[in-house]
Design a protein around this motif. Structure first.
Motif, short mmCIF file in Angstrom:
data_model
loop_
_atom_site.label_atom_id
_atom_site.label_comp_id
_atom_site.label_asym_id
_atom_site.label_seq_id
_atom_site.Cartn_x
_atom_site.Cartn_y
_atom_site.Cartn_z
N THR A 338 49.25 5.46 6.08
CA THR A 338 48.81 6.12 7.32
C THR A 338 49.99 6.41 8.24
N GLN A 339 50.86 5.40 8.41
CA GLN A 339 52.00 5.55 9.33
C GLN A 339 53.02 6.55 8.79
N LYS A 340 53.27 6.51 7.49
CA LYS A 340 54.23 7.46 6.92
C LYS A 340 53.70 8.89 7.03
N LYS A 341 52.41 9.06 6.80
CA LYS A 341 51.83 10.41 6.92
C LYS A 341 51.92 10.90 8.36
N ALA A 342 51.63 10.02 9.31
CA ALA A 342 51.67 10.41 10.73
C ALA A 342 53.08 10.78 11.17
N LYS A 343 54.07 10.10 10.60
CA LYS A 343 55.47 10.36 10.99
C LYS A 343 56.10 11.46 10.15
N GLY A 344 55.39 11.93 9.13
CA GLY A 344 55.94 12.96 8.26
C GLY A 344 56.93 12.44 7.25
N THR A 345 56.87 11.13 6.96
CA THR A 345 57.83 10.53 6.03
C THR A 345 57.19 10.14 4.70
N LEU A 346 55.94 10.55 4.48
CA LEU A 346 55.27 10.23 3.22
C LEU A 346 55.82 11.15 2.13
N PRO A 347 56.48 10.59 1.12
CA PRO A 347 57.10 11.44 0.10
C PRO A 347 56.07 12.08 -0.83
N ASP A 348 56.41 13.23 -1.38
CA ASP A 348 55.52 13.91 -2.33
C ASP A 348 55.42 13.15 -3.66
N ASN A 349 56.46 12.35 -3.94
CA ASN A 349 56.51 11.65 -5.23
C ASN A 349 56.27 10.15 -5.08
N GLY A 350 55.47 9.76 -4.09
CA GLY A 350 55.22 8.34 -3.86
C GLY A 350 54.36 7.71 -4.94
N ILE A 351 54.58 6.42 -5.16
CA ILE A 351 53.80 5.70 -6.16
C ILE A 351 53.46 4.30 -5.65
N MET A 352 52.23 3.87 -5.98
CA MET A 352 51.77 2.51 -5.70
C MET A 352 51.45 1.86 -7.04
N MET A 353 51.76 0.56 -7.15
CA MET A 353 51.51 -0.15 -8.40
C MET A 353 50.69 -1.40 -8.15
N LYS A 354 49.82 -1.73 -9.09
CA LYS A 354 49.01 -2.94 -9.02
C LYS A 354 48.76 -3.44 -10.44
N THR A 355 48.19 -4.64 -10.54
CA THR A 355 47.94 -5.22 -11.85
C THR A 355 46.54 -4.87 -12.34
N ILE A 356 46.28 -5.12 -13.61
CA ILE A 356 44.99 -4.77 -14.22
C ILE A 356 43.84 -5.62 -13.70
N VAL A 357 44.13 -6.74 -13.03
CA VAL A 357 43.06 -7.58 -12.48
C VAL A 357 42.93 -7.41 -10.96
N THR A 358 43.58 -6.40 -10.43
CA THR A 358 43.55 -6.12 -9.00
C THR A 358 42.49 -5.05 -8.71
N SER A 359 41.88 -5.11 -7.53
CA SER A 359 40.82 -4.20 -7.13
C SER A 359 41.20 -2.73 -7.31
N GLU A 360 40.19 -1.92 -7.63
CA GLU A 360 40.39 -0.48 -7.72
C GLU A 360 40.44 0.17 -6.34
N LEU A 361 40.15 -0.60 -5.29
CA LEU A 361 40.17 -0.04 -3.95
C LEU A 361 41.55 0.52 -3.60
N GLY A 362 42.60 -0.19 -4.02
CA GLY A 362 43.96 0.28 -3.74
C GLY A 362 44.23 1.64 -4.34
N SER A 363 43.74 1.86 -5.56
CA SER A 363 43.92 3.16 -6.21
C SER A 363 43.19 4.26 -5.45
N LYS A 364 42.00 3.93 -4.92
CA LYS A 364 41.24 4.90 -4.13
C LYS A 364 41.99 5.26 -2.84
N VAL A 365 42.52 4.24 -2.18
CA VAL A 365 43.29 4.48 -0.95
C VAL A 365 44.50 5.36 -1.25
N ALA A 366 45.24 5.02 -2.30
CA ALA A 366 46.44 5.78 -2.64
C ALA A 366 46.10 7.23 -2.95
#
Length: 578
Positions: A338-366
């Protein structure tokens, strides 16, 4: 050798450390305990080793530490003179024997002509990861058993990138360790002589300052603390995070920082908690008391080696709610994006990583921010591995696992509770200015993406018999896989040991992840269940993930799924017992 022969070899070895010799004599009064101390070698796996402190080949002691270090030394020697000169950075936590084990590791390496850098006092695991990179060392060692009970200690090895050793390198080190037949006869030179020769160098303040400077770079609003009235209650749970977290918060100008005094200082017995694990609400007991005393907005607790963090937030009724690891991860990720988008610093090639036993909510947010997400096997080294792999292709923005581990700035390459503490406080301060708590924002995230809820059940099965039972449980689920649960059909099964995903119609596809003794079921409604043996404790863990359209519905659904599945496990245990 049989376990009895190994025990006898230790008994006959005149130079055995005196306290271990006495413990060994006591063990002889109970043959079952003696067998458990010697029936196998303390396993040096891909994540290092961890075990109960005491005499024996299956225990943590100066001899098993020397053996592990001698194996690492042999591996480094094969890499050539440059690797020996670059050397090994060594850190340790507040546990029993941690300083002694750290120095035994250093002496073993230095005796072989390998440069070592030893911290002059306890330090967090993520600072060791940073130190390896800062010093351009070839490897790193941390003496810690994380949040295990007080009788445990452990030994983790890091590679030149500051991450825990990758599978290929770990296999080579394991091979070298296993080639050593007698841990008792490994020779080490005198500590002072090795220091005089320059082979053991003590490190400390310079690394601390450099690490703190890097911590400042993760802040989205580095001056927010100057006029924030947020009240922070912090407990290091008798571990290593006290100074780095407080220094970081002070550097960011936060003024109202309250440390839980009873848990501020190192204590290897963790005497104020049943378990020094910030995943458990009981570990927050004193922090909650302090929070109510000072009207704290956010409570944070770190585990002994400061790679995991728990967060609790004040509710409208003045009580505190402990966030799950998945909830904290979703909140921190949402805040960063949210903050990076507001400041215009969210890169076009950004990536988030999580493990296979971690919630799918993070993927939805990303995905809602156009950020790519990728799943890896359980273990933060797999996230670090992907950071290296994607360097120059993707910009790493966030990585996390459900078990309270997070990474924001990739100057460390392991989960970092110090980073997470600073970011959690900043997020809480930012939203407080908007009249919201972190919990309010969490509800907004759920309302946007769905009410995801996760659960964990585990069985602790100690000793030789327990290890065998864990393997039998996994084998049973492989030979007789689930087809449905609570009338919900299984859609697919991923077996990470065979590397095959089997669809409902029988079609098979390869899984593009390393081999691991893990099984994951995917159900038609989005529910998933994952089975895996713990890599650090005598446990088998069962992970559950569901989603529904409300808190009540998701909670009820999760309870039903867990209860039904654990009955299935109980039935298998009864068959195994026969």
């Amino acid at each position: 050798m049989t376990w009895k022969e190994k025990a006898e070899r230790w008994s006959q070895f005149e130079q055995v450390q005196e306290d271990l010799k006495l413990e060994l004599q006591n063990l002889k009064q109970d043959e079952k305990l003696l067998e458990d101390a010697f029936y196998k070698e303390l396993e040096f796996g891909t994540g290092g080793m961890r075990g109960v402190i005491g005499p024996g080949t299956n225990r943590m002691n100066i001899y098993t530490v020397r053996k592990a270090s001698a194996g690492l030394a042999a591996y480094i020697e094969e890499q050539g003179l440059e690797a020996k000169h670059r050397g090994v950075a060594i850190a340790y936590d507040s546990r029993h024997m941690s300083p002694e084990f750290a120095m035994e590791a250093a002496k073993t390496l230095a005796t072989r002509g390998i440069q070592t850098y030893v911290f002059d006092g306890l330090r967090p695991t993520p600072e060791l990861s940073f130190a390896v990179r800062y010093l351009h060392a070839f490897a790193g060692i941390v003496i810690t058993a994380s949040h295990n009970p007080p009788e445990y200690n452990g030994y983790k090895v890091y590679g030149p990138d500051g991450a825990q050793l990758g599978l290929a390198a770990a296999d080579e080190v394991i091979g070298k360790v296993n080639e050593i037949e007698n841990e008792l006869t490994i020779e080490v030179n005198d500590e002072n002589e090795l220091k005089e020769q320059g082979l053991i160098t003590m490190i400390g303040e310079n690394i601390d300052r450099a690490y703190n400077q890097k911590l400042m770079t993760i802040s989205e609003h580095p001056h927010l603390g100057e006029d924030s009235d947020i009240k922070i209650v912090f407990t290091p749970l008798h571990g290593t995070a006290n100074k780095p977290v407080r220094n970081g918060l002070q550097s960011l100008h936060y003024k109202h920082i309250y440390t839980v005094k009873e848990q501020e200082l190192p204590d290897p017995n963790f005497s104020t908690v049943a378990s020094p694990n910030p995943e458990e609400r009981s570990a927050f007991h004193l922090a909650i008391e302090e929070g109510k005393r000072v009207n704290g907005d956010i409570l944070i607790a770190t585990d002994p080696d400061a790679d995991r963090i728990g967060v609790a937030v004040k509710m409208q009724d003045g009580e505190y709610t402990l966030l799950s690891g998945n909830q904290t991860g979703a909140l921190l990720l949402h805040y960063v994006l949210t903050q990076k988008k507001a400041k215009g610093t969210l890169p076009d090639n950004g990536i988030m990583m999580k493990t296979i036993v971690t919630s799918e909510l993070g993927s939805k947010v990303a995905a809602s921010f156009g950020v790519k997400s990728e799943d890896v096997l359980t273990g933060f080294k797999f996230i670090a591995e992907k950071i290296n792999e994607y360097e120059g292709t993707y910009k790493f923005l966030f990585g996390y696992e459900e078990s309270y581990g997070y990474l924001i700035g990739d100057f460390a390459r392991d989960k970092d509770a110090v980073q997470a503490a600073l970011l959690a406080v900043e997020a809480a301060a930012f939203y407080k200015k908007e009249g919201k708590s972190l919990y309010d924002v969490l509800i907004e995230i759920y309302e946007t993406h769905g009410y995801y809820m996760e659960g964990l059940e585990s069985l602790t099965l100690k000793g030789k018999e327990g290890a065998e039972t864990i393997q039998q449980i996994l084998s049973s689920f492989r030979s007789e896989p689930l087809t449905e649960l609570e009338t919900i059909k299984v859609n697919a099964v991923e077996d990470y040991l065979t590397g095959i995903r089997t669809e409902l119609d029988g079609a098979e596809n390869q899984i593009s992840l390393p081999k691991s003794n893990v099984i994951k079921y995917f159900f038609k409604d989005g529910t998933w269940i994952c089975l895996r043996p713990s890599g650090t404790e005598p446990k088998i863990k069962f992970y559950f993930g569901i989603t529904a359209d409300s808190f009540e519905a998701s909670s009820e659904k999760l309870d039903k799924i867990k209860e039904s599945f654990m009955k299935n496990v109980e039935n298998k245990l009864q068959v195994i017992a026969k």
